[in-house]
Design a protein around this motif. Structure first.
Motif, PDB file in Angstrom:
ATOM      1  N   GLY A  69       0.794  -1.221   0.000  1.00  0.00           N
ATOM      2  CA  GLY A  69       0.000   0.000   0.000  1.00  0.00           C
ATOM      3  C   GLY A  69       0.825   1.267   0.000  1.00  0.00           C
ATOM      4  N   ARG A  79      -1.691   2.819 -11.000  1.00  0.00           N
ATOM      5  CA  ARG A  79      -0.860   2.865  -9.795  1.00  0.00           C
ATOM      6  C   ARG A  79       0.506   3.508 -10.064  1.00  0.00           C
ATOM      7  N   ASN A  95       0.402   2.525  -4.166  1.00  0.00           N
ATOM      8  CA  ASN A  95      -0.361   1.331  -3.821  1.00  0.00           C
ATOM      9  C   ASN A  95       0.414   0.058  -4.190  1.00  0.00           C
TER      10      ASN A  95
END
Length: 117
Positions: free
Chosen positions: A15, A66, A84
């Motif tokens: 994350g 991402r 992420n």
């Protein structure tokens, strides 16, 4: 001898985010391609993101939304913003810059990205 110097890799939790940089040691003229590749243990090196003709960007499906590739105005520094992150992103990341002036491909030395809790 032009070298590409990479920085920004490291250990991050799932994350999390990292920003990779790749800077040329000398001016590279007429850059037509910039890309980030990665290679995980036991896997082939794969192209993750690239900037090509007309500054068009491309990404593999697994990083779309991402990762973001960008460069400075001189096209002698290329970045990869990675958000992420997940464990499947763990790999050694390499940058590549191709020049139509020299006809050469230049590669960075690789930087380790490890995503783990």
């Amino acid at each position: 001898q032009v070298q590409l110097v990479e920085s920004g890799g490291g250990l991050v939790q799932p994350g999390g985010s990292l920003r990779l940089s790749c800077a040329a040691s000398e001016t590279i003229r007429s850059v037509y391609f910039m890309g980030w590749y990665r290679q995980a243990p036991g896997n082939e090196r794969e192209l993750v993101a690239s900037i090509g003709s007309g500054d068009a960007t491309n990404y593999i499906d697994s990083v779309k939304g991402r990762f973001t590739i960008s460069s400075d105005n001189t096209k002698n520094t290329v970045f990869l913003q990675m958000n992420n992150l997940n464990p499947e992103d763990t790999a050694v990341y390499y940058c590549r810059v191709a020049s139509s002036y020299s006809g050469k491909d230049y590669w960075g030395q690789g930087t380790q990205v490890t995503v783990s809790s």
